[in-house]
Design an enzyme around this catalytic site. Structure first.
Site, PDB file in Angstrom:
ATOM      1  N   SER A  92      48.265  36.954  36.447  1.00 48.41           N
ATOM      2  CA  SER A  92      47.499  37.997  35.649  1.00 48.41           C
ATOM      3  C   SER A  92      46.086  37.674  35.656  1.00 48.41           C
ATOM      4  O   SER A  92      45.050  38.411  35.507  1.00 48.41           O
ATOM      5  CB  SER A  92      47.755  38.017  34.259  1.00 48.41           C
ATOM      6  OG  SER A  92      47.427  36.488  33.423  1.00 48.41           O
ATOM      7  N   CYS A  93      45.644  36.567  36.332  1.00 46.31           N
ATOM      8  CA  CYS A  93      44.049  35.976  36.265  1.00 46.31           C
ATOM      9  C   CYS A  93      43.512  36.172  37.480  1.00 46.31           C
ATOM     10  O   CYS A  93      42.413  36.895  37.872  1.00 46.31           O
ATOM     11  CB  CYS A  93      44.056  34.547  35.496  1.00 46.31           C
ATOM     12  SG  CYS A  93      44.482  34.697  33.970  1.00 46.31           S
ATOM     13  N   PHE A  94      44.054  35.519  38.618  1.00 48.85           N
ATOM     14  CA  PHE A  94      43.182  35.041  39.866  1.00 48.85           C
ATOM     15  C   PHE A  94      42.718  36.374  40.336  1.00 48.85           C
ATOM     16  O   PHE A  94      41.356  36.363  40.524  1.00 48.85           O
ATOM     17  CB  PHE A  94      43.895  34.190  40.895  1.00 48.85           C
ATOM     18  CG  PHE A  94      43.959  32.931  40.656  1.00 48.85           C
ATOM     19  CD1 PHE A  94      43.665  32.482  39.379  1.00 48.85           C
ATOM     20  CD2 PHE A  94      44.118  31.978  41.792  1.00 48.85           C
ATOM     21  CE1 PHE A  94      43.593  31.135  39.133  1.00 48.85           C
ATOM     22  CE2 PHE A  94      44.308  30.484  41.607  1.00 48.85           C
ATOM     23  CZ  PHE A  94      43.727  30.017  40.323  1.00 48.85           C
ATOM     24  N   ASP A  97      40.350  38.449  38.249  1.00 53.60           N
ATOM     25  CA  ASP A  97      38.948  37.733  37.761  1.00 53.60           C
ATOM     26  C   ASP A  97      38.092  37.773  39.197  1.00 53.60           C
ATOM     27  O   ASP A  97      36.864  37.693  38.986  1.00 53.60           O
ATOM     28  CB  ASP A  97      39.201  36.145  37.351  1.00 53.60           C
ATOM     29  CG  ASP A  97      39.903  36.318  36.139  1.00 53.60           C
ATOM     30  OD1 ASP A  97      39.823  37.437  35.332  1.00 53.60           O
ATOM     31  OD2 ASP A  97      40.201  35.357  35.617  1.00 53.60           O
TER      32      ASP A  97
END
Ligand code: NAD
Length: 440
Positions: free
Chosen positions: A268-270, A273
Protein backbone atom coordinates in the site's frame (compact mmCIF):
# COMPACT_ATOMS: atom_id res chain seq x y z
CA UNK A 1 -1.83 8.55 28.83
CA UNK A 2 -5.33 8.62 27.28
CA UNK A 3 -4.87 8.27 23.55
CA UNK A 4 -7.29 8.33 20.62
CA UNK A 5 -6.36 6.47 17.43
CA UNK A 6 -8.37 7.54 14.39
CA UNK A 7 -8.41 4.90 11.64
CA UNK A 8 -7.92 1.24 12.54
CA UNK A 9 -6.21 -0.13 9.44
CA UNK A 10 -2.78 -1.78 9.45
CA UNK A 11 -1.13 1.29 11.00
CA UNK A 12 -3.89 2.45 13.35
CA UNK A 13 -4.59 -0.97 14.81
CA UNK A 14 -0.91 -1.68 15.36
CA UNK A 15 -0.41 1.74 16.99
CA UNK A 16 -3.43 1.22 19.23
CA UNK A 17 -2.59 -2.32 20.30
CA UNK A 18 1.07 -1.57 20.93
CA UNK A 19 0.50 1.53 23.07
CA UNK A 20 -2.27 -0.31 24.96
CA UNK A 21 0.18 -3.14 25.64
CA UNK A 22 2.46 -0.53 27.25
CA UNK A 23 -0.28 0.39 29.72
CA UNK A 24 -1.85 3.38 27.97
CA UNK A 25 -5.62 3.83 27.73
CA UNK A 26 -6.53 3.64 24.04
CA UNK A 27 -9.76 4.48 22.28
CA UNK A 28 -9.95 3.72 18.56
CA UNK A 29 -12.26 5.36 16.07
CA UNK A 30 -13.24 4.12 12.63
CA UNK A 31 -16.09 4.70 10.21
CA UNK A 32 -16.14 0.99 9.35
CA UNK A 33 -18.59 -0.56 11.84
CA UNK A 34 -17.55 -4.10 10.98
CA UNK A 35 -13.98 -3.34 12.10
CA UNK A 36 -15.24 -1.76 15.33
CA UNK A 37 -17.33 -4.84 16.15
CA UNK A 38 -14.42 -7.17 15.57
CA UNK A 39 -11.94 -5.08 17.57
CA UNK A 40 -14.29 -4.84 20.56
CA UNK A 41 -14.67 -8.63 20.54
CA UNK A 42 -10.89 -8.99 20.52
CA UNK A 43 -10.76 -10.27 16.93
CA UNK A 44 -8.29 -8.67 14.55
CA UNK A 45 -9.77 -7.46 11.23
CA UNK A 46 -6.35 -8.06 9.60
CA UNK A 47 -3.84 -10.89 9.62
CA UNK A 48 -0.62 -9.83 11.29
CA UNK A 49 1.79 -11.96 13.31
CA UNK A 50 0.95 -11.72 17.03
CA UNK A 51 -1.98 -9.31 16.49
CA UNK A 52 -4.76 -11.68 17.54
CA UNK A 53 -3.31 -12.52 20.93
CA UNK A 54 -2.15 -9.00 21.80
CA UNK A 55 -5.45 -7.44 20.72
CA UNK A 56 -7.41 -9.96 22.79
CA UNK A 57 -5.21 -9.25 25.80
CA UNK A 58 -5.59 -5.44 25.68
CA UNK A 59 -9.34 -5.59 24.96
CA UNK A 60 -9.94 -7.99 27.85
CA UNK A 61 -7.87 -5.80 30.16
CA UNK A 62 -10.12 -2.83 29.26
CA UNK A 63 -7.18 -0.80 27.90
CA UNK A 64 -8.48 -0.72 24.32
CA UNK A 65 -11.98 0.00 23.03
CA UNK A 66 -13.27 1.05 19.62
CA UNK A 67 -16.22 3.14 18.42
CA UNK A 68 -17.37 5.37 15.59
CA UNK A 69 -17.78 8.34 17.93
CA UNK A 70 -14.85 10.60 17.14
CA UNK A 71 -16.11 13.55 19.19
CA UNK A 72 -16.40 11.79 22.54
CA UNK A 73 -13.23 9.82 21.93
CA UNK A 74 -11.25 13.02 21.41
CA UNK A 75 -12.89 14.68 24.43
CA UNK A 76 -11.83 11.71 26.57
CA UNK A 77 -8.19 11.84 25.42
CA UNK A 78 -5.08 14.00 25.68
CA UNK A 79 -3.62 13.15 22.31
CA UNK A 80 -4.87 11.64 19.08
CA UNK A 81 -3.12 9.82 16.26
CA UNK A 82 -4.48 10.35 12.74
CA UNK A 83 -3.94 6.99 11.02
CA UNK A 84 -6.43 7.17 8.14
CA UNK A 85 -5.57 6.28 4.56
CA UNK A 86 -3.82 8.60 2.10
CA UNK A 87 -4.43 6.68 -1.14
CA UNK A 88 -3.44 7.75 -4.64
CA UNK A 89 -5.89 9.57 -6.88
CA UNK A 90 -6.25 8.49 -10.51
CA UNK A 91 -3.37 10.75 -11.60
CA UNK A 92 -1.03 9.50 -8.85
CA UNK A 93 -1.39 12.55 -6.64
CA UNK A 94 -2.29 12.06 -3.00
CA UNK A 95 -5.90 11.91 -1.81
CA UNK A 96 -5.97 13.87 1.44
CA UNK A 97 -9.73 13.76 1.91
CA UNK A 98 -9.64 11.33 4.86
CA UNK A 99 -6.96 13.39 6.64
CA UNK A 100 -8.88 16.61 5.99
CA UNK A 101 -12.20 15.15 7.21
CA UNK A 102 -10.63 13.93 10.43
CA UNK A 103 -8.84 17.27 10.98
CA UNK A 104 -12.17 19.10 10.62
CA UNK A 105 -13.87 16.75 13.09
CA UNK A 106 -11.07 16.97 15.65
CA UNK A 107 -11.03 20.76 15.25
CA UNK A 108 -14.78 21.02 15.97
CA UNK A 109 -14.35 18.86 19.07
CA UNK A 110 -11.41 20.88 20.35
CA UNK A 111 -13.76 23.84 20.79
CA UNK A 112 -15.15 22.01 23.80
CA UNK A 113 -11.90 20.47 25.03
CA UNK A 114 -10.80 21.96 28.30
CA UNK A 115 -7.09 21.03 28.18
CA UNK A 116 -4.24 21.57 25.76
CA UNK A 117 -4.41 18.83 23.16
CA UNK A 118 -1.89 17.23 20.79
CA UNK A 119 -2.82 15.97 17.32
CA UNK A 120 -0.31 13.55 15.81
CA UNK A 121 -0.29 12.78 12.09
CA UNK A 122 0.86 9.21 11.54
CA UNK A 123 -0.65 8.86 8.08
CA UNK A 124 1.94 9.39 5.35
CA UNK A 125 1.49 12.93 4.05
CA UNK A 126 3.58 15.01 1.66
CA UNK A 127 5.91 17.71 3.02
CA UNK A 128 3.92 20.76 3.93
CA UNK A 129 0.61 18.96 4.50
CA UNK A 130 0.43 19.48 8.25
CA UNK A 131 0.98 23.21 7.74
CA UNK A 132 -1.25 23.66 4.68
CA UNK A 133 -4.14 21.28 5.48
CA UNK A 134 -4.20 19.88 9.01
CA UNK A 135 -3.31 22.97 11.04
CA UNK A 136 -5.58 25.36 9.08
CA UNK A 137 -8.54 22.95 9.49
CA UNK A 138 -7.84 22.49 13.20
CA UNK A 139 -7.51 26.26 13.75
CA UNK A 140 -10.55 27.21 11.72
CA UNK A 141 -12.83 24.62 13.29
CA UNK A 142 -11.65 25.00 16.88
CA UNK A 143 -11.09 28.74 17.02
CA UNK A 144 -7.74 27.94 18.69
CA UNK A 145 -4.19 28.68 17.57
CA UNK A 146 -1.55 26.05 16.94
CA UNK A 147 1.22 25.85 19.54
CA UNK A 148 -1.05 27.68 21.99
CA UNK A 149 -4.47 26.01 22.24
CA UNK A 150 -3.25 22.76 20.71
CA UNK A 151 -0.07 21.25 19.29
CA UNK A 152 0.60 19.22 16.16
CA UNK A 153 3.21 16.52 15.61
CA UNK A 154 4.14 14.45 12.57
CA UNK A 155 5.19 10.96 13.55
CA UNK A 156 5.65 8.88 10.38
CA UNK A 157 5.23 5.14 10.70
CA UNK A 158 7.97 2.78 9.54
CA UNK A 159 6.44 -0.61 10.38
CA UNK A 160 6.67 -3.42 7.86
CA UNK A 161 3.52 -5.48 7.39
CA UNK A 162 4.18 -9.06 8.42
CA UNK A 163 6.25 -7.87 11.40
CA UNK A 164 4.26 -4.79 12.31
CA UNK A 165 4.01 -5.42 16.04
CA UNK A 166 7.68 -6.24 16.58
CA UNK A 167 8.73 -3.30 14.39
CA UNK A 168 6.49 -0.94 16.33
CA UNK A 169 7.55 -2.14 19.77
CA UNK A 170 11.27 -2.32 18.90
CA UNK A 171 12.07 0.70 16.73
CA UNK A 172 15.83 0.26 17.15
CA UNK A 173 16.31 -0.25 13.42
CA UNK A 174 13.88 2.41 12.23
CA UNK A 175 14.06 5.12 14.86
CA UNK A 176 11.24 7.34 16.01
CA UNK A 177 10.80 10.58 14.07
CA UNK A 178 8.89 13.41 15.71
CA UNK A 179 8.13 16.58 13.81
CA UNK A 180 6.67 19.19 16.14
CA UNK A 181 4.85 22.49 15.99
CA UNK A 182 6.28 23.37 19.41
CA UNK A 183 8.56 21.77 22.00
CA UNK A 184 5.80 21.17 24.54
CA UNK A 185 3.83 19.01 22.07
CA UNK A 186 6.95 17.14 20.98
CA UNK A 187 7.69 16.44 24.66
CA UNK A 188 4.22 14.92 25.14
CA UNK A 189 4.69 12.57 22.18
CA UNK A 190 8.27 11.71 23.17
CA UNK A 191 6.97 10.81 26.65
CA UNK A 192 4.44 8.43 25.11
CA UNK A 193 7.36 6.59 23.50
CA UNK A 194 9.23 6.28 26.81
CA UNK A 195 10.66 2.77 27.09
CA UNK A 196 10.68 2.14 23.35
CA UNK A 197 14.15 1.04 22.35
CA UNK A 198 15.01 3.29 19.42
CA UNK A 199 16.76 6.57 18.57
CA UNK A 200 14.44 9.58 18.58
CA UNK A 201 14.86 12.39 16.03
CA UNK A 202 12.98 15.59 16.79
CA UNK A 203 12.59 18.03 13.95
CA UNK A 204 10.31 20.36 11.99
CA UNK A 205 6.90 19.16 10.82
CA UNK A 206 7.72 19.21 7.10
CA UNK A 207 11.11 17.58 7.66
CA UNK A 208 9.43 14.65 9.39
CA UNK A 209 6.99 14.38 6.48
CA UNK A 210 9.86 14.39 3.99
CA UNK A 211 11.84 11.76 5.90
CA UNK A 212 9.08 9.20 5.34
CA UNK A 213 9.02 9.83 1.57
CA UNK A 214 12.79 9.92 1.28
CA UNK A 215 13.04 6.52 2.97
CA UNK A 216 10.35 4.87 0.88
CA UNK A 217 11.74 6.36 -2.34
CA UNK A 218 15.27 5.23 -1.44
CA UNK A 219 14.15 1.64 -0.88
CA UNK A 220 11.92 1.63 -3.99
CA UNK A 221 14.83 2.74 -6.15
CA UNK A 222 17.02 -0.03 -4.64
CA UNK A 223 14.39 -2.64 -5.58
CA UNK A 224 14.17 -1.32 -9.13
CA UNK A 225 17.94 -1.17 -9.46
CA UNK A 226 18.20 -4.80 -8.36
CA UNK A 227 15.49 -5.86 -10.80
CA UNK A 228 17.09 -4.04 -13.70
CA UNK A 229 20.46 -5.67 -13.01
CA UNK A 230 18.70 -9.05 -12.58
CA UNK A 231 17.04 -8.67 -15.99
CA UNK A 232 20.39 -7.78 -17.52
CA UNK A 233 21.98 -10.84 -15.88
CA UNK A 234 19.33 -13.13 -17.39
CA UNK A 235 20.03 -11.72 -20.84
CA UNK A 236 23.79 -12.33 -20.40
CA UNK A 237 23.16 -15.84 -19.09
CA UNK A 238 24.38 -14.95 -15.62
CA UNK A 239 22.74 -15.93 -12.37
CA UNK A 240 21.88 -12.68 -10.61
CA UNK A 241 22.02 -14.28 -7.16
CA UNK A 242 25.74 -14.90 -7.66
CA UNK A 243 26.18 -11.27 -8.70
CA UNK A 244 24.20 -10.17 -5.64
CA UNK A 245 26.53 -12.19 -3.40
CA UNK A 246 29.49 -10.47 -5.04
CA UNK A 247 27.92 -7.04 -4.60
CA UNK A 248 27.31 -7.68 -0.92
CA UNK A 249 31.02 -8.29 -0.35
CA UNK A 250 31.45 -4.56 -0.82
CA UNK A 251 30.89 -3.05 2.62
CA UNK A 252 29.58 0.15 1.00
CA UNK A 253 26.72 -1.90 -0.42
CA UNK A 254 26.48 -4.10 2.64
CA UNK A 255 23.80 -6.60 3.38
CA UNK A 256 21.70 -5.39 0.45
CA UNK A 257 18.34 -6.55 1.79
CA UNK A 258 16.64 -4.55 -0.90
CA UNK A 259 18.73 -6.13 -3.63
CA UNK A 260 16.53 -9.18 -3.99
CA UNK A 261 15.29 -9.79 -7.52
CA UNK A 262 11.58 -10.26 -8.00
CA UNK A 263 8.32 -8.92 -9.36
CA UNK A 264 8.94 -5.40 -8.10
CA UNK A 265 7.70 -3.54 -5.06
CA UNK A 266 4.04 -3.77 -4.12
CA UNK A 267 1.98 -2.99 -1.08
CA UNK A 268 0.00 0.00 0.00
CA UNK A 269 2.95 2.37 0.39
CA UNK A 270 5.90 2.32 -2.00
CA UNK A 271 4.06 2.86 -5.26
CA UNK A 272 1.58 5.42 -4.01
CA UNK A 273 4.25 7.31 -2.09
CA UNK A 274 6.69 7.39 -5.02
CA UNK A 275 3.91 8.54 -7.36
CA UNK A 276 2.71 11.20 -4.92
CA UNK A 277 6.26 12.48 -4.48
CA UNK A 278 6.75 12.59 -8.26
CA UNK A 279 3.61 14.72 -8.64
CA UNK A 280 4.59 17.04 -5.80
CA UNK A 281 8.18 17.44 -7.03
CA UNK A 282 6.97 18.19 -10.58
CA UNK A 283 4.66 20.87 -9.22
CA UNK A 284 7.80 22.60 -7.93
CA UNK A 285 9.33 22.57 -11.42
CA UNK A 286 11.86 19.84 -10.60
CA UNK A 287 12.28 16.75 -12.79
CA UNK A 288 12.33 13.68 -10.46
CA UNK A 289 14.42 11.45 -12.75
CA UNK A 290 15.42 8.75 -10.27
CA UNK A 291 11.91 8.45 -8.85
CA UNK A 292 10.44 8.08 -12.32
CA UNK A 293 13.01 5.46 -13.29
CA UNK A 294 12.20 3.45 -10.14
CA UNK A 295 8.54 3.43 -11.14
CA UNK A 296 9.20 2.57 -14.79
CA UNK A 297 11.35 -0.44 -13.92
CA UNK A 298 8.80 -1.55 -11.36
CA UNK A 299 6.06 -1.58 -13.95
CA UNK A 300 8.11 -3.88 -16.21
CA UNK A 301 8.67 -6.75 -13.75
CA UNK A 302 5.30 -8.59 -13.94
CA UNK A 303 5.64 -8.69 -17.73
CA UNK A 304 9.09 -10.28 -17.37
CA UNK A 305 7.29 -13.23 -15.77
CA UNK A 306 4.65 -13.22 -18.50
CA UNK A 307 7.39 -13.32 -21.14
CA UNK A 308 9.01 -16.29 -19.39
CA UNK A 309 5.65 -18.10 -19.32
CA UNK A 310 5.22 -17.47 -23.06
CA UNK A 311 8.77 -18.62 -23.73
CA UNK A 312 8.02 -21.86 -21.89
CA UNK A 313 4.51 -22.56 -23.16
CA UNK A 314 4.04 -20.46 -26.29
CA UNK A 315 0.47 -19.23 -26.59
CA UNK A 316 -1.09 -19.19 -23.11
CA UNK A 317 -4.68 -19.43 -24.37
CA UNK A 318 -6.34 -22.32 -22.49
CA UNK A 319 -3.18 -23.30 -20.58
CA UNK A 320 -3.60 -23.79 -16.84
CA UNK A 321 -1.24 -21.64 -14.81
CA UNK A 322 -0.97 -21.70 -11.04
CA UNK A 323 -0.02 -18.50 -9.24
CA UNK A 324 1.35 -19.23 -5.79
CA UNK A 325 1.10 -16.21 -3.54
CA UNK A 326 -1.18 -13.21 -3.93
CA UNK A 327 -0.27 -10.95 -1.03
CA UNK A 328 2.29 -8.24 -1.70
CA UNK A 329 4.70 -10.00 0.66
CA UNK A 330 4.74 -12.90 3.07
CA UNK A 331 3.25 -12.65 6.55
CA UNK A 332 0.25 -10.47 5.67
CA UNK A 333 -3.20 -10.77 4.10
CA UNK A 334 -2.72 -7.43 2.34
CA UNK A 335 -2.96 -7.62 -1.45
CA UNK A 336 -2.93 -3.88 -2.14
CA UNK A 337 -0.73 -3.15 -5.18
CA UNK A 338 0.54 -6.71 -5.03
CA UNK A 339 2.62 -7.57 -8.10
CA UNK A 340 1.12 -11.06 -7.95
CA UNK A 341 -2.28 -9.57 -8.72
CA UNK A 342 -0.77 -7.81 -11.72
CA UNK A 343 0.72 -11.12 -12.91
CA UNK A 344 -2.71 -12.78 -12.68
CA UNK A 345 -4.25 -9.92 -14.66
CA UNK A 346 -1.62 -10.28 -17.40
CA UNK A 347 -2.24 -14.04 -17.61
CA UNK A 348 -6.01 -13.55 -17.81
CA UNK A 349 -5.51 -11.03 -20.61
CA UNK A 350 -3.70 -13.81 -22.52
CA UNK A 351 -6.72 -16.06 -21.89
CA UNK A 352 -4.82 -18.44 -19.65
CA UNK A 353 -6.84 -20.42 -17.17
CA UNK A 354 -5.51 -19.35 -13.76
CA UNK A 355 -5.66 -21.14 -10.44
CA UNK A 356 -4.43 -19.26 -7.38
CA UNK A 357 -3.39 -20.09 -3.85
CA UNK A 358 -2.22 -17.95 -0.95
CA UNK A 359 -1.95 -18.95 2.72
CA UNK A 360 -3.65 -15.75 3.98
CA UNK A 361 -4.74 -13.63 1.03
CA UNK A 362 -7.59 -15.70 -0.47
CA UNK A 363 -10.48 -13.70 1.03
CA UNK A 364 -9.06 -10.41 -0.22
CA UNK A 365 -8.26 -11.96 -3.62
CA UNK A 366 -11.87 -13.14 -4.04
CA UNK A 367 -12.97 -9.50 -3.73
CA UNK A 368 -10.69 -8.63 -6.67
CA UNK A 369 -11.08 -11.59 -9.01
CA UNK A 370 -14.55 -12.97 -8.22
CA UNK A 371 -15.24 -15.77 -10.68
CA UNK A 372 -12.39 -14.93 -13.07
CA UNK A 373 -9.93 -17.40 -11.53
CA UNK A 374 -10.02 -20.81 -9.90
CA UNK A 375 -9.20 -20.93 -6.16
CA UNK A 376 -7.08 -23.85 -4.99
CA UNK A 377 -7.25 -24.89 -1.36
CA UNK A 378 -3.62 -25.86 -1.03
CA UNK A 379 -0.31 -25.39 -2.84
CA UNK A 380 -0.37 -29.06 -3.80
CA UNK A 381 -3.81 -28.73 -5.37
CA UNK A 382 -2.68 -25.72 -7.42
CA UNK A 383 0.48 -27.49 -8.57
CA UNK A 384 -1.42 -30.65 -9.54
CA UNK A 385 -3.84 -28.70 -11.70
CA UNK A 386 -1.35 -26.68 -13.71
CA UNK A 387 0.94 -26.82 -16.73
CA UNK A 388 3.11 -24.07 -15.32
CA UNK A 389 3.40 -22.58 -11.90
CA UNK A 390 4.58 -19.13 -10.84
CA UNK A 391 5.90 -18.32 -7.38
CA UNK A 392 4.71 -14.76 -6.87
CA UNK A 393 5.04 -14.15 -3.12
CA UNK A 394 7.89 -15.19 -0.84
CA UNK A 395 5.83 -17.28 1.60
CA UNK A 396 8.49 -19.66 3.00
CA UNK A 397 6.32 -22.73 2.30
CA UNK A 398 6.67 -22.14 -1.45
CA UNK A 399 10.43 -22.58 -1.11
CA UNK A 400 10.09 -26.33 -0.64
CA UNK A 401 11.23 -28.05 -3.82
CA UNK A 402 9.33 -31.24 -2.89
CA UNK A 403 6.10 -29.40 -3.67
CA UNK A 404 7.10 -29.37 -7.33
CA UNK A 405 9.43 -32.29 -7.87
CA UNK A 406 6.66 -34.92 -7.84
CA UNK A 407 5.27 -33.66 -11.13
CA UNK A 408 7.37 -34.62 -14.16
CA UNK A 409 7.79 -31.88 -16.74
CA UNK A 410 6.38 -29.14 -14.50
CA UNK A 411 7.50 -25.65 -15.47
CA UNK A 412 8.26 -23.43 -12.50
CA UNK A 413 8.79 -19.69 -12.78
CA UNK A 414 10.37 -18.46 -9.60
CA UNK A 415 9.25 -14.85 -9.48
CA UNK A 416 10.86 -14.39 -6.07
CA UNK A 417 14.01 -16.54 -6.42
CA UNK A 418 12.84 -18.59 -3.47
CA UNK A 419 13.92 -22.05 -4.57
CA UNK A 420 17.48 -23.28 -4.16
CA UNK A 421 18.40 -23.42 -7.85
CA UNK A 422 21.27 -25.85 -7.14
CA UNK A 423 18.79 -28.50 -6.05
CA UNK A 424 16.29 -28.25 -8.91
CA UNK A 425 15.71 -31.81 -10.14
CA UNK A 426 16.09 -32.70 -13.83
CA UNK A 427 12.35 -33.40 -14.24
CA UNK A 428 11.48 -29.74 -13.65
CA UNK A 429 11.98 -26.86 -16.05
CA UNK A 430 13.06 -23.89 -13.98
CA UNK A 431 12.92 -20.21 -14.85
CA UNK A 432 13.44 -17.27 -12.53
CA UNK A 433 13.87 -13.52 -12.42
CA UNK A 434 17.59 -12.93 -12.88
CA UNK A 435 18.19 -16.58 -13.76
CA UNK A 436 20.22 -17.35 -16.90
CA UNK A 437 17.69 -17.62 -19.72
CA UNK A 438 19.80 -20.00 -21.77
CA UNK A 439 20.69 -22.42 -18.95
CA UNK A 440 18.67 -25.42 -17.67
P1 NAD B 1 -5.93 1.38 5.82
O1 NAD B 1 -6.60 1.75 4.56
O2 NAD B 1 -5.64 -0.05 6.13
O3 NAD B 1 -6.73 1.98 7.06
C1 NAD B 1 -7.30 3.26 7.08
C2 NAD B 1 -8.48 3.21 8.06
O4 NAD B 1 -8.99 4.52 8.23
C3 NAD B 1 -9.64 2.34 7.54
O5 NAD B 1 -10.00 1.40 8.54
C4 NAD B 1 -10.76 3.35 7.30
O6 NAD B 1 -12.05 2.82 7.50
C5 NAD B 1 -10.40 4.42 8.32
N1 NAD B 1 -11.01 5.73 8.06
C6 NAD B 1 -11.14 6.38 6.88
N2 NAD B 1 -11.74 7.56 7.06
C7 NAD B 1 -11.98 7.67 8.40
C8 NAD B 1 -12.58 8.66 9.22
N3 NAD B 1 -13.06 9.80 8.70
N4 NAD B 1 -12.67 8.45 10.55
C9 NAD B 1 -12.20 7.30 11.08
N5 NAD B 1 -11.62 6.32 10.36
C10 NAD B 1 -11.53 6.52 9.04
O7 NAD B 1 -4.57 2.21 5.82
P2 NAD B 1 -3.15 1.80 6.46
O8 NAD B 1 -2.47 0.79 5.62
O9 NAD B 1 -3.34 1.54 7.93
O10 NAD B 1 -2.36 3.18 6.26
C11 NAD B 1 -2.73 4.35 6.98
C12 NAD B 1 -1.69 5.42 6.69
O11 NAD B 1 -0.41 4.99 7.15
C13 NAD B 1 -1.51 5.74 5.20
O12 NAD B 1 -1.21 7.11 5.07
C14 NAD B 1 -0.31 4.91 4.81
O13 NAD B 1 0.39 5.45 3.72
C15 NAD B 1 0.53 5.00 6.08
N6 NAD B 1 1.44 3.86 6.30
C16 NAD B 1 1.02 2.58 6.03
C17 NAD B 1 1.90 1.52 6.28
C18 NAD B 1 1.48 0.10 5.97
O14 NAD B 1 2.35 -0.77 5.97
N7 NAD B 1 0.23 -0.21 5.73
C19 NAD B 1 3.17 1.76 6.80
C20 NAD B 1 3.53 3.08 7.08
C21 NAD B 1 2.66 4.12 6.83
Amino acid sequence: MRVAVVGTGYVGLTTAVCFASRGHQIKCVDIDESKIGKINSGVSPIFEEGMDSLLKEVVESGRLTASSDLGNTVLDSDLSFICVGTPALEDGSIDLSQVRDVSVSIGKTLKNHDRRYVVVIKSTVLPGTSESVVIPELEENSGLKVAKGFGVCVNPEFLREGQAISDFLNPKNTGIVIGESDTESGDVLAKLYTGFNGPVLRTFLRTAEMIKYARNAYLAKDVSFANEIANVCSAFSINYLDVKKGMELDSRIGEGRFLSAGLGYGGSCFKKDVLALIKKVESKGIEPKVLKAAEEVNEIQPSVVLNLAQKALGNLNGKTIAVLGLTFKEGTDDIRESRAIKVVELLLAEKASVTVFDPKGMDNARKVFGGKVDYSKTTEEAVNKCDLCIIATEWPEFGNINLFSGKDGLIVIDGKRLLDYNSIPENIKYYGIGFPILDK
